[in-house]
Design an enzyme around this catalytic site. Structure first.
Site, PDB file in Angstrom:
ATOM      1  N   TYR A 239      41.030 111.787  65.986  1.00  0.00           N
ATOM      2  CA  TYR A 239      41.973 111.216  66.948  1.00  0.00           C
ATOM      3  C   TYR A 239      41.833 111.942  68.279  1.00  0.00           C
ATOM      4  O   TYR A 239      41.685 113.168  68.305  1.00  0.00           O
ATOM      5  CB  TYR A 239      43.412 111.376  66.438  1.00  0.00           C
ATOM      6  CG  TYR A 239      44.460 110.887  67.423  1.00  0.00           C
ATOM      7  CD1 TYR A 239      44.922 109.578  67.364  1.00  0.00           C
ATOM      8  CD2 TYR A 239      44.959 111.727  68.418  1.00  0.00           C
ATOM      9  CE1 TYR A 239      45.856 109.114  68.273  1.00  0.00           C
ATOM     10  CE2 TYR A 239      45.897 111.265  69.333  1.00  0.00           C
ATOM     11  CZ  TYR A 239      46.341 109.960  69.246  1.00  0.00           C
ATOM     12  OH  TYR A 239      47.265 109.502  70.153  1.00  0.00           O
TER      13      TYR A 239
ATOM     14  N   GLU B  67      43.904 106.082  74.485  1.00  0.00           N
ATOM     15  CA  GLU B  67      43.922 106.570  73.105  1.00  0.00           C
ATOM     16  C   GLU B  67      42.696 106.094  72.345  1.00  0.00           C
ATOM     17  O   GLU B  67      42.343 104.919  72.393  1.00  0.00           O
ATOM     18  CB  GLU B  67      45.190 106.055  72.401  1.00  0.00           C
ATOM     19  CG  GLU B  67      45.330 106.564  70.981  1.00  0.00           C
ATOM     20  CD  GLU B  67      46.561 105.997  70.288  1.00  0.00           C
ATOM     21  OE1 GLU B  67      46.641 104.763  70.118  1.00  0.00           O
ATOM     22  OE2 GLU B  67      47.435 106.796  69.907  1.00  0.00           O
TER      23      GLU B  67
END
Ligand code: ADP
Ligand code: MG
Length: 399
Positions: free
Chosen positions: A119, A207
């Site tokens: 992530y 993101e």
């Protein structure tokens, strides 16, 4: 402003970021054409909506047993079947709310042999005024859950925008992802590319989830969400063109046409206020009186009759609105002019719910007189507390 995954990937590719090949598609035929341009034999058909959680989502029309909005497809036939099943149907994910979102676009992309999912995100950290780079080895999963139960698995690196991206920031990212050798170098390079894109394009949020390590040791961006600071869009015509209005709230689109700052909320008291600070205070005091605002609406300092009318129409087009509170401070704009605008607008839109108006400022007496003699059932209020009490009372009484 948000954009689709495939658009964000096209933007990032310009910064040298590693992205699997892929093609957007609006029809089953286009999906097949796109797939034929890819090497295969593994393709992924991905629903393009402005919401995450697609993989674990469900289609309203297909029931709970059908596959979600991200489908691995091992042949051209499978691409066709999956595209046909998704297009025109409604995908419900943890981020769409119960209503879900209709899928009108797909992205057909290369199937990747995944070794690890990470992530990585960038956002503006308002507390420090810096750019925060957030990384975790636990990508692909629900990052909120990781943040909640194992916060030690998330590393935040802040970058002072005045100083810019330094090599040590890149090393910190690679270290947090526990990468060695060439992968470590790739992560450093990627972090810099993403930071550059983030600042260049005036992003609010970028993101990557997941960022994957492939079996042949490449770092690739498999999914990305990008949102932009709307106030900076005038500097990025190419980004502004990526706006997909079909993904946005129709009332918010209408408001932006009239240069009104409008955000839909869950309550039943519509608010029309000038100034963002006053609008916040108005929403607070409605809550203090036991009700909830139906919207945030700032008509701005130079509100004229046209703007007030447009604002009324937008508020009233929300079926949840059971009453309206107008709270205007007449500074540059005089209260009598505003009152005239309110009366004209209320007549034009055929007001069907209680309306409480609180005016303060220049020519306030004249303004109140205009409201009183208008013949309309407008309730006048003296101050903010009084106004909130009155509108909550009126709505309760009408219910
Ligand atoms: P969402 O976050 O909306 O659920 P993602 O694009 O992150 O959508 O996809 C969900 C999961 O599907 C990913 O975590 C990954 O495991 C898998 N996936 C997505 N794209 C690919 C791809 N190109 N190749 C292989 N697997 C993929
Ligand atoms: Mg994802």
């Amino acid at each position: 402003m948000n954009i689709h995954e495939y658009q964000a990937k096209e933007l990032l590719a310009k910064y040298g970021v590693g992205i699997p090949a892929g093609y957007p598609a609006l029809t089953v035929e286009e999906a097949l054409e796109g797939a034929k341009k890819l090497p295969g034999p593994l393709y992924v058909v991905k629903a393009q909506i402005h919401a995450g959680g697609r993989g674990k989502g469900t289609f309203k029309e297909l029931g709970p047993d059908a596959k979600g909005g991200v489908r691995l497809s091992d042949s051209l036939e499978a691409v066709e079947t999956n595209a046909r099943e998704m297009l025109g149907n409604t995908l419900v994910t943890v981020q769409t709310g119960d209503a879900g979102k209709e899928v009108n676009r797909l992205y057909i992309t290369d199937g990747v042999d995944i070794a690890e999912e990470y992530y990585l995100s960038l956002l503006v950290d308002r507390a420090s005024g810096e750019v925060a780079l957030i990384v975790s080895t636990e990508g692909g999963m629900d990052i909120e859950e990781v943040a909640h139960s194992t916060p030690e698995k998330i590393t935040t690196i802040t970058i002072d925008p005045a100083q810019g991206f330094m090599p040590h920031h890149g090393r910190a990212v690679a270290f947090a992802l526990k990468l060695k050798g060439d992968l470590n170098k790739q992560a450093q390079k990627l972090a810099k590319q993403l930071y550059t894109a983030f600042v260049d394009l005036d992003c609010e949020m970028l993101e990557i989830n997941p960022l994957v390590e492939t079996k042949d040791e490449q770092l690739l961006v498999l999914d990305t969400k990008m949102s932009f600071d709307s106030n900076a869009l005038y500097r990025h015509k190419d980004v502004a063109e990526l706006r997909d209005e079909s993904e946005e709230d129709p009332m918010e689109i209408e408001a932006s046409k009239h240069d009104l700052a409008y955000i839909k909320l869950d309550g039943d008291i519509g608010c029309m206020v000038n100034g963002a600070g006053l609008a916040m205070a108005t929403m607070d005091i409605i809550k203090l009186n036991g009700a909830f605002p139906a919207n945030f609406l700032d008509v701005g300092g130079g509100a004229n009759k046209e703007k007030v009318t447009a604002a009324f129409k937008i508020i009233l087009s929300d079926p949840a609105v059971k009453g309206i509170l107008v709270n205007i401070f007449g500074g540059i704009m005089r209260c009598d002019i505003i009152a005239e605008g309110i009366v004209a607008a209320a007549k034009e839109v055929d007001l069907s719910v209680p309306l409480v108006v609180r005016l303060e400022g220049t020519n306030v007496e004249k303004g109140k007189e205009i409201l009183e003699t208008s013949g309309l059932p407008i309730v006048s209020a003296d101050d903010l507390g009084d106004a909130a009490k009155k509108i909550v009372g009126e709505v309760k009484q009408a219910a």
